[in-house]
Write a protein that holds these residues in place. Sequence first.
Motif, short mmCIF file in Angstrom:
data_model
loop_
_atom_site.label_atom_id
_atom_site.label_comp_id
_atom_site.label_asym_id
_atom_site.label_seq_id
_atom_site.Cartn_x
_atom_site.Cartn_y
_atom_site.Cartn_z
N TRP A 307 -17.87 3.41 24.85
CA TRP A 307 -16.86 4.43 24.53
C TRP A 307 -16.83 4.66 23.01
CZ3 TRP A 307 -13.47 7.31 27.53
CH2 TRP A 307 -13.36 6.96 28.88
N VAL A 308 -16.61 5.92 22.63
CA VAL A 308 -16.25 6.26 21.24
C VAL A 308 -14.91 6.98 21.31
CG1 VAL A 308 -16.83 7.51 19.13
CG2 VAL A 308 -18.64 6.42 20.48
N ARG A 337 -19.20 7.56 26.77
CA ARG A 337 -17.98 8.27 27.13
C ARG A 337 -17.13 8.47 25.88
NH1 ARG A 337 -15.48 5.85 32.58
NH2 ARG A 337 -14.78 8.01 32.79
N LEU A 338 -16.44 9.63 25.83
CA LEU A 338 -15.67 10.00 24.66
C LEU A 338 -14.19 10.14 24.99
CD1 LEU A 338 -18.03 12.78 23.23
CD2 LEU A 338 -17.95 10.37 22.57
N VAL A 382 -16.34 -0.63 22.44
CA VAL A 382 -15.61 0.56 22.00
C VAL A 382 -15.75 0.73 20.49
CG1 VAL A 382 -13.35 1.67 21.84
CG2 VAL A 382 -13.94 0.32 23.87
N LEU A 383 -16.09 1.94 20.07
CA LEU A 383 -16.16 2.29 18.65
C LEU A 383 -15.03 3.26 18.33
CD1 LEU A 383 -17.76 2.17 15.91
CD2 LEU A 383 -18.95 4.24 16.71
N ILE A 384 -14.28 3.00 17.26
CA ILE A 384 -13.18 3.88 16.86
C ILE A 384 -13.43 4.37 15.42
CG2 ILE A 384 -10.69 4.12 16.57
CD1 ILE A 384 -10.29 1.78 18.45
#
Length: 509
Positions: A307-308, A337-338, A382-384
Motif C-alpha cells: 500500500w501507498v 494499492r493506493l 505500507v509507505l506513507i
Amino acid sequence: MSKVYLLGAGPGDPGLLTLRAKDILSRADVVVYDYLANKAFLDFARPDAEIYYVGKKGGDHTLPQDRINELLVAMAKSGKTVARLKGGDPYVFGRGGEEAEELVAAGCPFEVVPGVTSAVAAPAYAGIPITHRSFCSSVSFITGHEDPTKAESSLNWKAFATSGSTLVFFMGVKNLPHITENLMAAGMPGDTPAALVRWGTTCRHKSLVATLATMPEEAARHGFAPPSLFVVGGVVSLRDTLSWYEKRPLLGQGVVVTRSREQASDLVRLLADQGACCHEFPALEIAPLADPAPVHAAIDRLFNYDWVIFTSANGVKCFFAAIDAKGLDARAFAGIRLAAIGPATAEALAARGLTADFLPERFVAEAVVEGLLALGVAGAKVLIPRAREAREVLPEKLAEAGAEVTVLPVYDTRPVDRDPAEIVAAMEAGEIRYVTFISSSPVTNFFARISPEVLKAAKVKTACIGPITAKTLGEYGFTPDVVAAAYTVPALAEAVIADAVAAAGGATP
C-alpha cells in the motif's frame, strides 16, 4: 525589443482583465501600476519584475504625471518591456493618450491593450444596463473633474440635460452638488433616477439609488466617497429588478485564508465567488527537502510495498516530482494499492492517471485507519509519503495493527515570516469578519504572529475544517464559530457562506 504596453486593467474584478493583458503582464520586465488597478493583478507578473506604484488618490499623487511619463520613457530606453497597468481602459479618462504622446515624442515603441471600462462594468454589476430600448438608445461618458487649468468648462449641460441619454460621470462624487445643479438648471427633472456605484465589480462594491435632486444629500448621509461613478437616467430604475452582484452573501466581508499559497487558490476562489474580500496570510509554506536522496531510494524499492497512503495533495505532487525526476510514471505503482485521505488527494492522484483504491467516508487519519483495517492491512507493507512534520496517528495505529509502516518525508513545511501589520490593521478597522483554518499547524503559526486578543477585541469569527483543528483552536481560547460538516475545503467554504446568510437573517443581502 523594448516596448511600453498601455494595459487596461478593467474596473477591478480580476476576472475582467483581458487575456492579452495577462499575457503581457506575465512577460514584462517592469510593471507600473495605478491606484485603481487591483493589486491582485500583480500576481500575474514575473517574480523578478520591477514593480512601481504610481497611483493617484484624492489629490495625493505618488508621482505627478510628468514624472510617470519620464519613468516610462526611461524604462523603455533602457531596453525593458514595460507593462503600464491602468484602471479601466487607458483611453477612457485614464490619461493614456497623454502617455502615448510622450512615448511617440521620445521615439519609444508602444501598444495599447484596451480594458473593460468601469462606465460599463460597474453599473452592470449594480443591476443597471446603461442602454435599454424602453429608456434610451445612447449613453454619454463625462468627466466629473475637468482639467483645472482650462479657462472654462467644455461641458454642454443643456445638451446633456435634454439628450435623453444615460449619463455616466467619472470622478464626480466631490462635485455632486455642482453636477446635479447644472443638470437641473439646464432642464433635467429633479426626480430623474440617479445612482452612485462605488468600487464597482470589486468585493467592496456598493451602490446607492436616489433622484437627481436628492443624491448629494443621500451620498453624504451614506458616506459615499471616491472612487465612485455617478449614473443618471431612467435605466437606474431597473437596479432593484436586475441587481445580482449585491446579492452575494459574503460581499464586502473580509476573510483571512491561512492556507499556504500553493493551496490557497481553491478556498479563495470559492469565497471570492460569493463576494468575500480574501486576505491571504499563509501561516505555512511548502518547502522542498534539502536532501531528496531518501525519496529516490524509496521509489527504487516501491515494488516492495503493498500500500501507498497519500495524506495530502502536496504529498502526491512532491512524490511525483521525484518520480518524474527519475524518468518514471504511473506504471511505477503497478500491483500496489493506493489510499487517499480525502477527495482533493484522490483528485491529485486521478490527475496522474491513478484511482485510489480506498477513500474514507470521513477525511481524517482515524477514519483511514478504520477503513484500512477493515480491508486487512494488518501484515502489509505500507509507505506513507507526507510532510516531515505531521500527526502520527496514522502510522502509529497501522503499526499497532500489525502493518509494517515506512513514513517517508517528501516535503517540509515551515512558518512564513510575514509582517502581520496589514492583517492586524484590517481587523482593528472592522474589515475582517472571518479567519479560516484548514488544519492545526496554521492555527499554531497564525497565533505565533497575531495575538488571540486581537481577534477577540475585533470580534472576528473563526472557521475551521473539523474537530481536530477546532481542538487546536481551543488551546488559544476559541470555540470556533464555524465548523465544516465534512472535512473538505468546499465544505469549509459552504459553512462560512451559510453562517453569513444566517447572520443576515437567513437571506442574502
